[in-house]
Motif scaffolding. Structure first.
Motif, mmCIF file in Angstrom:
data_model
loop_
_atom_site.group_PDB
_atom_site.id
_atom_site.type_symbol
_atom_site.label_atom_id
_atom_site.label_comp_id
_atom_site.label_asym_id
_atom_site.label_seq_id
_atom_site.Cartn_x
_atom_site.Cartn_y
_atom_site.Cartn_z
ATOM 1 N N ASP A 163 0.832 -1.212 0.000
ATOM 2 C CA ASP A 163 0.000 0.000 0.000
ATOM 3 C C ASP A 163 0.865 1.261 0.000
ATOM 4 O O ASP A 163 0.564 2.238 -0.697
ATOM 5 C CB ASP A 163 -0.918 0.006 1.233
ATOM 6 N N SER A 164 1.953 1.250 0.766
ATOM 7 C CA SER A 164 2.830 2.421 0.824
ATOM 8 C C SER A 164 3.544 2.636 -0.510
ATOM 9 O O SER A 164 3.752 3.773 -0.948
ATOM 10 C CB SER A 164 3.848 2.270 1.955
ATOM 11 N N ALA A 165 3.915 1.534 -1.180
ATOM 12 C CA ALA A 165 4.562 1.643 -2.496
ATOM 13 C C ALA A 165 3.604 2.227 -3.528
ATOM 14 O O ALA A 165 3.984 3.069 -4.344
ATOM 15 C CB ALA A 165 5.061 0.271 -2.951
ATOM 16 N N VAL A 166 2.338 1.798 -3.465
ATOM 17 C CA VAL A 166 1.333 2.318 -4.393
ATOM 18 C C VAL A 166 1.067 3.792 -4.123
ATOM 19 O O VAL A 166 0.895 4.602 -5.048
ATOM 20 C CB VAL A 166 0.027 1.492 -4.292
ATOM 21 N N ALA A 167 1.052 4.161 -2.838
ATOM 22 C CA ALA A 167 0.771 5.551 -2.464
ATOM 23 C C ALA A 167 1.862 6.506 -2.951
ATOM 24 O O ALA A 167 1.586 7.682 -3.216
ATOM 25 C CB ALA A 167 0.631 5.657 -0.945
ATOM 26 N N ILE A 168 3.090 6.012 -3.096
ATOM 27 C CA ILE A 168 4.185 6.861 -3.585
ATOM 28 C C ILE A 168 3.957 7.276 -5.031
ATOM 29 O O ILE A 168 4.466 8.294 -5.508
ATOM 30 C CB ILE A 168 5.529 6.117 -3.426
ATOM 31 N N ASN A 169 3.169 6.476 -5.745
ATOM 32 C CA ASN A 169 2.821 6.777 -7.151
ATOM 33 C C ASN A 169 4.049 6.761 -8.055
ATOM 34 O O ASN A 169 4.251 7.635 -8.898
ATOM 35 C CB ASN A 169 2.100 8.133 -7.257
ATOM 36 N N ASP A 170 4.897 5.749 -7.845
ATOM 37 C CA ASP A 170 6.082 5.560 -8.675
ATOM 38 C C ASP A 170 6.121 4.087 -9.084
ATOM 39 O O ASP A 170 6.390 3.202 -8.267
ATOM 40 C CB ASP A 170 7.342 5.933 -7.884
ATOM 41 N N LEU A 171 5.839 3.819 -10.368
ATOM 42 C CA LEU A 171 5.757 2.432 -10.828
ATOM 43 C C LEU A 171 7.074 1.685 -10.644
ATOM 44 O O LEU A 171 7.074 0.469 -10.457
ATOM 45 C CB LEU A 171 5.344 2.384 -12.307
#
Length: 655
Positions: free
Chosen positions: A526-534
């Protein structure tokens, strides 16, 4: 008695800083030899007049580095391809953007204008070749056949064929009207960097990183001869306008070749490093090279260069015995191109046989064209060269005047630059064999000892282990320098930009790792997705994909929308990671999802079951959304095509 003034055979013309960042591509106008276009990592295309310090025009609109540029024959249009796969065409006389062409999925590596019709050919790292109708923004044909990046494209002088060279070691010849490949020319053992048609005869030359130049007969579709032993990778070749010889821009030298039989007429030392393009005007050859943000131009006086088997008298000597050379043939050995009578006419069959790959202009294209500009930087030079339409030029352009040669400072050097002595004038004919040895070289300047013909015999043999592979390599200083220079150039290119990208990525990964150490995989994702960097999502999925037990149903609800983005990415590694993650989800959870959704409702309240049912519904909806994308990509060729076909079979139960 006054000492006669002797001029140089070759000299450096000028050096300019062409872009704010690294230069990534350049091209000379072949009609005048005086117009230079450069593309840079700053996403601009700049135009220059050779031997003048100021930029004439700057073309903007691309949002990624410009990888390839090309001028049409009249030097009125320019096309530029970018790292993202977009192509833009500018009208130089009107000083405006003409077309934006979208369709390639990777870097544009090569471009060429059709000699008569208003068409542009583009070759890409996605292995496709496309023929564009620039009047209608449409893709006329797509040619498939290469398995690696297409490095060079050239139309034949009659406009009927297209030759392509690629990193897959092959040269291909395409019939434009039929839309199919006519012939493939194997034989090179390294990436093929350049191809050029003979200006008159059915003959094609190709240069490769395997340090050879091959000549191909376009009637019999077979090799005519092969020049071996070039000092380095062959990047630029050019036929003389009358077709008598071929020039090769080698590392720090110009070499002049014949092909029947294969032989070297002359070698001229030019300190131009890795020359990137060549052009001829007024018996002068112009060569341009680039390094980082600088572009250098050089001139070779072709009147002082041996170009055929017959050697001109030496102006430095009163009398000398005639060279025993084979006479230059008065008539061509093979068929001559038939050019259209009217240069403005286009091949009609191309129009009739066009495939239905045209697409209508979109609002996105219109926006791209509004944002693309042609900014005139130097009005005086612009008016002199382009003479805008509907205007009368008061003075003729000066671009056709030859560049004056500087006086020779050192008479010793002048003697070196003079024609070869009678002893070196004699040509030694080389027999035409299927496996050709290095031709004898006749130099107009004494060749340094480093260029002695000590060439490893295994250079062009198939790759494999031999006894010599286990022995220390013989170090050749000149070759080592070339390799080091290539390596440093690649390292410097885009270095600052890459450092910024990697620093940001490292910071984002530290944030995700801090959550990962708590053992909560779902929160980490979830934190990786929230960063908005594929890129961060890809790094995390590459770890999770290695251990199938980490996957849970609630993790799928978060990851599936990201997988849909990855499958549409232009980056191969992103697509590969997305396919791997989707395959794991389908194998592990699709049967469970379909069973739970098909099960009859239970009596009473079961909170855990309701939560599981909700997750299954969310996943099912997301998988249905992805299935259409997978189906559309299942027809692709290559490794990704087979991966999408496998996913399509796994998702068959969703239908």
């Amino acid at each position: 008695m006054a000492t006669p003034v002797v001029t140089k055979t070759a000299w450096k013309l000028q050096e300019i800083v062409a872009h704010a960042s690294n230069v990534s591509s350049l091209v000379l106008g072949k009609a005048s030899g005086r117009l230079l276009a450069t593309g840079g990592d700053d996403c601009r295309v700049n135009l220059w007049s050779i031997n003048k310090p100021n930029c004439i025009m700057s073309l903007t609109g691309h949002t990624s580095p410009v990888e390839s540029v090309r001028l049409n024959t009249p030097e009125e249009l320019i096309v530029a391809g970018s790292q993202s796969g977009s192509i833009r065409v500018w009208d130089l006389e009107a000083a405006k953007i003409l077309r934006t062409l979208m369709g390639h999925k990777a870097n544009i590596c090569s471009l060429d204008f059709h000699p008569y019709g208003e068409f542009v050919a583009s070759g890409s790292q996605d292995t496709n070749i496309k023929l564009w109708d620039i009047r209608r923004k449409g893709c006329v044909f797509r040619y498939r056949g290469h398995s690696q990046a297409v490095r060079c494209l050239r139309f034949s002088p009659d406009g009927k064929w297209l030759a392509s060279a690629a990193d897959d070691h092959t040269v291909k010849l395409w019939d434009l009207t039929a839309g199919k490949m006519m012939s493939e020319f194997p034989g090179h053992t390294g990436p093929v960097n350049v191809v050029e048609f003979h200006p008159n005869e059915y003959l094609l030359a190709s240069g490769s990183s395997d340090r050879t130049i091959r000549f191909w007969d376009l009637e019999k579709f077979q090799v005519v001869s092969c020049i071996e032993g070039e000092p380095g990778p062959v990047r630029s070749v050019l036929f003389n306008p009358d077709g008598c010889c071929l020039y090769s821009g080698c590392q720090d030298s110009l070499r002049v070749y014949g092909w029947e039989p294969e032989r070297c007429f002359d070698v001229v030392l030019v300190n131009w490093g890795k020359v990137a393009d060549l052009a001829i005007c007024n018996d002068q050859l112009i060569g341009v090279a680039f390094s980082q943000s600088s572009v250098s131009s050089y001139v070779v006086d072709l009147t002082r260069v041996t170009r055929t088997g017959t050697v001109a008298p030496d102006p430095m000597q009163d009398s000398r015995p005639p060279a025993q050379q084979p006479p230059h043939p008065s008539a061509p050995l093979r068929r001559i191109y038939e050019r259209p009578s009217a240069t403005g006419s286009e091949p009609q069959r191309v129009k009739q046989n066009s495939e239905s790959e045209r697409r209508s202009p979109s609002s996105e294209d219109d926006r791209d064209e509004r944002e693309s500009r042609a900014e005139i930087q130097n009005a005086e030079d612009y008016n002199e060269i382009f003479q805008p339409k509907n205007s009368i030029s008061r003075t003729p352009p000066r671009r056709s005047e030859p560049f004056p040669a500087p006086p020779e400072d050192d008479m010793a050097t002048a003697k070196e630059a003079a024609k070869p002595s009678p002893a070196t004038d004699v040509q030694f004919p080389v027999p035409k064999l299927e496996v050709l040895s290095r031709p004898p070289v006749v130099t107009s300047t004494p060749a340094p000892k480093a260029e002695s013909p000590i060439i490893p015999a295994t250079r062009n043999e198939p790759i494999g282990l031999k006894a010599s592979d286990f022995l220390p390599a013989v170090k050749i200083p000149q070759q080592a320098e070339l390799v080091d220079e290539d390596a440093m150039s690649q390292i410097r290119k885009g270095h600052d930009t890459m450092c910024v990208v990697l620093t940001s990525r490292h910071k984002n990964l530290d944030t995700v790792r801090a959550v990962w150490t708590t053992g909560d995989i779902k929160t980490s994702v979830d934190s990786a997705v929230a960063i908005n960097d594929l890129s961060v999502v890809v790094d995390l999925l590459n770890i999770v994909n290695q251990k199938a037990s980490l996957w849970k149903l609630d993790l799928c609800t978060t990851v599936l929308p990201q997988i849909e983005k990855l499958l549409q990415s232009k980056y191969e590694s992103y697509v590969q990671t997305g396919c791997t993650s989707l395959k794991l989800i389908l194998q592990r959870f699709l049967p469970l999802i379909t069973d739970i959704l098909a099960a009859p409702p239970t009596v009473g309240v079961d909170i855990s079951r309701e939560e599981r049912l909700h997750k299954c519904r969310v996943c099912y909806k997301q998988l249905r959304s992805i299935s259409g994308l997978v189906k559309s990509k299942s027809g692709l060729s290559g490794r990704h095509g087979s991966a999408f076909r496998e996913l399509h079979l796994l998702m068959a139960s969703l239908d």
